[in-house]
Design a protein around this motif. Sequence first.
Motif, mmCIF file in Angstrom:
data_model
loop_
_atom_site.group_PDB
_atom_site.id
_atom_site.type_symbol
_atom_site.label_atom_id
_atom_site.label_comp_id
_atom_site.label_asym_id
_atom_site.label_seq_id
_atom_site.Cartn_x
_atom_site.Cartn_y
_atom_site.Cartn_z
ATOM 1 N N LYS A 10 0.788 -1.172 0.010
ATOM 2 C CA LYS A 10 0.031 -0.009 0.078
ATOM 3 C C LYS A 10 0.945 1.226 0.050
ATOM 4 O O LYS A 10 1.927 1.291 0.651
ATOM 5 C CB LYS A 10 -0.988 -0.094 1.384
ATOM 6 C CG LYS A 10 -1.980 -1.146 1.070
ATOM 7 C CD LYS A 10 -2.936 -1.355 2.235
ATOM 8 C CE LYS A 10 -3.819 -2.276 2.296
ATOM 9 N NZ LYS A 10 -3.020 -3.736 2.341
ATOM 10 N N LEU A 11 0.614 2.258 -0.922
ATOM 11 C CA LEU A 11 1.433 3.229 -1.003
ATOM 12 C C LEU A 11 0.836 4.596 -0.669
ATOM 13 O O LEU A 11 1.668 5.504 -0.286
ATOM 14 C CB LEU A 11 1.582 3.590 -2.678
ATOM 15 C CG LEU A 11 2.239 2.353 -3.298
ATOM 16 C CD1 LEU A 11 2.117 2.803 -4.687
ATOM 17 C CD2 LEU A 11 3.533 2.236 -2.939
ATOM 18 N N CYS A 12 -0.559 4.689 -0.090
ATOM 19 C CA CYS A 12 -0.984 5.947 0.122
ATOM 20 C C CYS A 12 -1.329 6.331 1.592
ATOM 21 O O CYS A 12 -2.346 7.077 1.773
ATOM 22 C CB CYS A 12 -2.283 6.055 -0.734
ATOM 23 S SG CYS A 12 -2.106 5.479 -2.486
ATOM 24 N N TYR A 13 -0.506 5.534 2.110
ATOM 25 C CA TYR A 13 -0.846 5.899 3.866
ATOM 26 C C TYR A 13 -0.575 7.291 4.483
ATOM 27 O O TYR A 13 -1.147 7.552 5.412
ATOM 28 C CB TYR A 13 0.154 4.907 4.757
ATOM 29 C CG TYR A 13 1.660 5.359 4.267
ATOM 30 C CD1 TYR A 13 2.187 4.588 3.322
ATOM 31 C CD2 TYR A 13 2.301 6.361 4.817
ATOM 32 C CE1 TYR A 13 3.393 4.828 2.958
ATOM 33 C CE2 TYR A 13 3.846 6.552 4.398
ATOM 34 C CZ TYR A 13 4.385 5.902 3.467
ATOM 35 O OH TYR A 13 5.667 6.055 3.021
ATOM 36 N N THR A 34 -7.049 0.210 3.394
ATOM 37 C CA THR A 34 -7.400 -1.315 3.057
ATOM 38 C C THR A 34 -7.050 -1.643 1.878
ATOM 39 O O THR A 34 -7.226 -2.901 1.678
ATOM 40 C CB THR A 34 -8.894 -1.586 3.676
ATOM 41 O OG1 THR A 34 -9.850 -0.840 2.971
ATOM 42 C CG2 THR A 34 -8.660 -1.151 5.359
ATOM 43 N N LEU A 35 -7.148 -1.072 0.719
ATOM 44 C CA LEU A 35 -7.077 -1.390 -0.733
ATOM 45 C C LEU A 35 -6.131 -0.357 -1.316
ATOM 46 O O LEU A 35 -6.350 0.767 -1.035
ATOM 47 C CB LEU A 35 -8.392 -1.450 -1.399
ATOM 48 C CG LEU A 35 -9.283 -2.337 -1.211
ATOM 49 C CD1 LEU A 35 -10.406 -2.436 -1.831
ATOM 50 C CD2 LEU A 35 -8.828 -3.917 -1.446
ATOM 51 N N CYS A 36 -5.243 -0.571 -2.108
ATOM 52 C CA CYS A 36 -4.443 0.032 -2.875
ATOM 53 C C CYS A 36 -4.023 -0.460 -3.985
ATOM 54 O O CYS A 36 -3.849 -1.521 -4.494
ATOM 55 C CB CYS A 36 -3.002 0.387 -2.173
ATOM 56 S SG CYS A 36 -2.078 1.785 -2.779
HETATM 57 ZN ZN LIG Z 1 -3.249 3.661 -2.637
#
Ligand SMILES: [Zn+2]
Length: 177
Positions: A126-129, A157-159
């Motif tokens: 996941k990249l968008c934390y 929860t989804l990326c």
């Molecule tokens: Zn993402």
Amino acid sequence: MADPQVPIDVDSDTGVWRTDGLPMLYVPRHFFMTNHAMIESALGLETYARCLYQAGYQAAYAWCAHEAKVQGLSGMAVFYHYMRRLSQRGWGLFDATGVDESTGCGPVVLRHSCFVLHFGTNARRKLCYMCAGWPAGALNWVATAAGKHSKVQATETLCAGEGHDHCEFLVEATQST
Ligand SMILES: [Zn+2]
């Protein structure tokens, strides 16, 4: 869809950009992402993500307080305005129609995340934390302004960086009274 009409005022004396009275920075995405990747590498993902969550949460909370006054908005309208502004500023297109207005909980969908556009769909993580604290801070501002004591938190929860069609942040209750 993102409406491109973000009001931008540039001070001719100082060069400072402002939107709705707030000073803004306009930078190339590659510059921002290089900073992001190097700090993540130096601090470690867990520490960096925790710092970003807190910083993003506080910024969202303060932004909503500011915008509510400037725009004359209240309640969930402030939250939707925040989601729209984020979408207009190149972070990606946020869709918060899945959030339950009475609880502030539910999914926030993000399409065309700037992190996925930069790092790709084969990141296998996941990249968008960085974005997770934003809906939580905004929704908690809405709840507090309404006199509620409930609090929410959000997690990606989804990326799309893992190959999914879109990214998704799940907003959940952390406490209630
Ligand atoms: Zn993402």
